[in-house]
Scaffold this active site. Structure first.
Site, mmCIF file in Angstrom:
data_model
loop_
_atom_site.group_PDB
_atom_site.id
_atom_site.type_symbol
_atom_site.label_atom_id
_atom_site.label_comp_id
_atom_site.label_asym_id
_atom_site.label_seq_id
_atom_site.Cartn_x
_atom_site.Cartn_y
_atom_site.Cartn_z
ATOM 1 N N ARG A 174 0.584 -1.139 -0.257
ATOM 2 C CA ARG A 174 0.189 -0.072 0.472
ATOM 3 C C ARG A 174 0.627 1.053 -0.093
ATOM 4 O O ARG A 174 0.455 2.091 -0.947
ATOM 5 C CB ARG A 174 -1.009 -0.074 1.087
ATOM 6 C CG ARG A 174 -2.121 1.070 1.277
ATOM 7 C CD ARG A 174 -3.526 0.299 2.464
ATOM 8 N NE ARG A 174 -3.098 0.732 3.287
ATOM 9 C CZ ARG A 174 -3.463 -0.385 4.270
ATOM 10 N NH1 ARG A 174 -4.347 -1.637 4.153
ATOM 11 N NH2 ARG A 174 -2.479 -0.576 5.505
ATOM 12 N N TYR A 213 -12.153 21.889 -10.944
ATOM 13 C CA TYR A 213 -12.921 20.520 -11.505
ATOM 14 C C TYR A 213 -13.848 20.232 -10.169
ATOM 15 O O TYR A 213 -14.272 20.363 -8.743
ATOM 16 C CB TYR A 213 -11.659 19.361 -11.343
ATOM 17 C CG TYR A 213 -12.321 17.748 -11.150
ATOM 18 C CD1 TYR A 213 -13.283 17.833 -12.614
ATOM 19 C CD2 TYR A 213 -12.505 17.170 -10.117
ATOM 20 C CE1 TYR A 213 -13.989 16.486 -12.449
ATOM 21 C CE2 TYR A 213 -12.907 15.839 -10.069
ATOM 22 C CZ TYR A 213 -13.120 15.653 -11.419
ATOM 23 O OH TYR A 213 -14.195 14.331 -12.063
ATOM 24 N N ASP A 267 -3.783 22.542 -7.599
ATOM 25 C CA ASP A 267 -4.139 21.900 -9.348
ATOM 26 C C ASP A 267 -3.578 22.127 -10.888
ATOM 27 O O ASP A 267 -4.198 22.970 -11.423
ATOM 28 C CB ASP A 267 -5.534 21.687 -9.403
ATOM 29 C CG ASP A 267 -5.908 20.296 -10.077
ATOM 30 O OD1 ASP A 267 -5.560 19.967 -11.243
ATOM 31 O OD2 ASP A 267 -7.511 20.039 -10.049
HETATM 32 N N1 PLP Z 1 -8.475 17.993 -11.403
HETATM 33 C C1 PLP Z 1 -8.955 18.233 -12.318
HETATM 34 C C2 PLP Z 1 -8.450 19.985 -13.164
HETATM 35 C C3 PLP Z 1 -9.476 17.638 -13.467
HETATM 36 O O1 PLP Z 1 -9.884 17.396 -14.927
HETATM 37 C C4 PLP Z 1 -9.786 16.083 -13.091
HETATM 38 C C5 PLP Z 1 -10.612 14.477 -13.811
HETATM 39 O O2 PLP Z 1 -11.454 15.520 -14.346
HETATM 40 C C6 PLP Z 1 -9.352 16.012 -11.583
HETATM 41 C C7 PLP Z 1 -9.083 16.659 -10.916
HETATM 42 C C8 PLP Z 1 -10.265 14.491 -10.498
HETATM 43 O O3 PLP Z 1 -9.326 12.971 -11.808
HETATM 44 P P1 PLP Z 1 -9.630 11.931 -11.714
HETATM 45 O O4 PLP Z 1 -10.714 12.036 -13.003
HETATM 46 O O5 PLP Z 1 -8.359 11.157 -12.333
HETATM 47 O O6 PLP Z 1 -9.843 11.553 -10.651
#
Ligand code: PLP
Length: 381
Positions: free
Chosen positions: A52, A104, A177
């Site tokens: 893990r 997101y 992000d």
């Molecule tokens: N952050 C952004 C900007 C995204 O576009 C996404 C998914 O579309 C995520 C996070 C989440 O990622 P995951 O789909 O790999 O869980």
């Protein structure tokens, strides 16, 4: 290999140049063991106990991402959501966090729903406005500021350096992000961020065949150690096959992202002012919100994501998506194939996406084909 100061393109193509010591293999072996042998004296000199947290399949991909992000350490997770939510789970109940209204959608929903019910004090603000960040931050109480730039699905830009200064002055960490920007186009840690997160499902892997997430830290600190415990204890870890595929996908990261970014700019410029398009949302257009900041913090290009607002409204937009032949109607982004999506339908209530908005993830097809396909889809009666 990183000691030799090769360019990131070279480090990425060769996965840092690691060669398997046992076999001299250039492509790494896939380790599938869930557990590791204890030493006769009861120790674990190998440093590995259980899959893990100690899967050797993580090592090369984590080291490469750390290098590309100019960070201290990286952790892989089972998805972008597993990575992002772990960052918040490593905080304490009662901690105040600032997050953007435009981000997101699934993470925004998790923050306002689940995370709030578990005791985080979540406040959504206009993160593109430094004055709004300054007004909302509570020195001593705000522990984390979360930024997404460019931000889904309007591709608005937040000034990372300015937001980092505000966060740090209040004693908060800044997490970015950077999924849509990728390490090819932006290094948030160099601009003052403390953590950078990616949905590696997108550009890092690039082939729409796995989910993965990453978090990279600028420094070892208490939050990073708690984050490590969250991953080890909750177990949102990536499998061996997926780790291997991610590293394979990353070898072409620079080629893919540069192609997508150049094509996206071409597409944005072509449809800007088109009589069937009400607006093109792309930070590479000089008329777009945050263009100057984007030019500064994304010196290599503005990325492969854009949105268009279709003249004629929601039904016209849905019809355009239905009329495309080359663009594929699907959610997600950052793959080699171009995707088109009516975003308000995907996000539902509370979306900042206007009903006439189509989100475009530009792949690596010929830009002329992508323009021609969208053009014929827009002009169909
Ligand atoms: N952050 C952004 C900007 C995204 O576009 C996404 C998914 O579309 C995520 C996070 C989440 O990622 P995951 O789909 O790999 O869980």
């Amino acid at each position: 290999m990183s000691d030799e100061h090769f360019h990131p393109e070279s480090l990425t193509a060769q996965g840092l140049g690691w060669v398997d010591e046992a076999t001299r293999a250039i492509s790494p072996p896939i380790h599938v063991s869930s557990t590791y042998l204890r030493d006769p004296d009861n120790g674990y000199r190998s440093g590995r106990v259980y899959m893990r947290d100690h899967n050797p399949a993580f090592d090369q991909a984590e080291a490469l991402i750390t290098e590309l992000e100019h960070g201290h350490e990286t952790m892989l997770f089972a998805s972008g959501m597993a990575a992002a939510t772990a960052v918040f789970q490593a905080l304490h109940p009662g901690d105040h966090v600032l997050a953007p209204k435009v981000m997101y959608w699934s993470l925004r929903n998790w923050l306002t729903g689940f995370a709030t019910s578990w005791g985080l004090d979540v406040e959504l603000i206009d993160m593109t406005d430094a004055a709004a960040v300054q007004a909302a931050i509570r020195p001593g109480a705000t522990k984390l500021v979360w930024v997404e730039t460019p931000a889904n699905p309007l591709w608005t830009i937040t000034d990372i350096a300015a937001t980092a200064s505000i966060a740090h002055a209040a004693g908060a960490l800044l997490a970015v992000d950077s999924t849509p920007a990728t390490p090819v186009l932006s290094q948030p840690l160099d601009l003052g961020a403390d953590l950078v997160m990616h949905s590696a499902t997108k550009y890092l892997n690039g082939h729409s065949d796995l989910t993965a997430g990453t978090v990279t830290t600028r420094a070892d600190n208490e939050h990073w150690q708690r984050l490590r415990s969250v991953r080890a204890q909750i177990g949102g870890t990536l499998g061996s096959m997926e780790s291997w595929l991610l590293l394979r996908g990353m070898r072409t990261l620079y080629l893919r992202v540069r192609t997508a970014s150049a094509s996206a700019l071409q597409i944005a410029e072509y449809f800007h002012g088109h009589d069937r398009v009400a607006e093109v949302l792309y930070p590479g257009l000089p008329t777009s919100q945050g263009h100057e900041v984007a030019a500064r913090q994304m010196p290599g290009g503005f990325g492969g994501m854009l949105s268009i607002r279709v003249a004629g409204g929601e039904q016209a937009a849905i019809a355009v998506a239905a009329n495309t032949k080359l663009w594929k109607r699907a959610t997600s982004l950052g793959g080699v194939e171009s995707l088109i999506e009516h975003r308000a339908s995907a996000e539902g209530a509370g979306t900042p996406a206007p009903p006439d908005l189509l989100r475009l993830s530009v792949g690596i097809e010929h830009a002329g084909d992508l323009i021609a396909d969208l053009e014929q889809a827009l002009v169909q009666p």
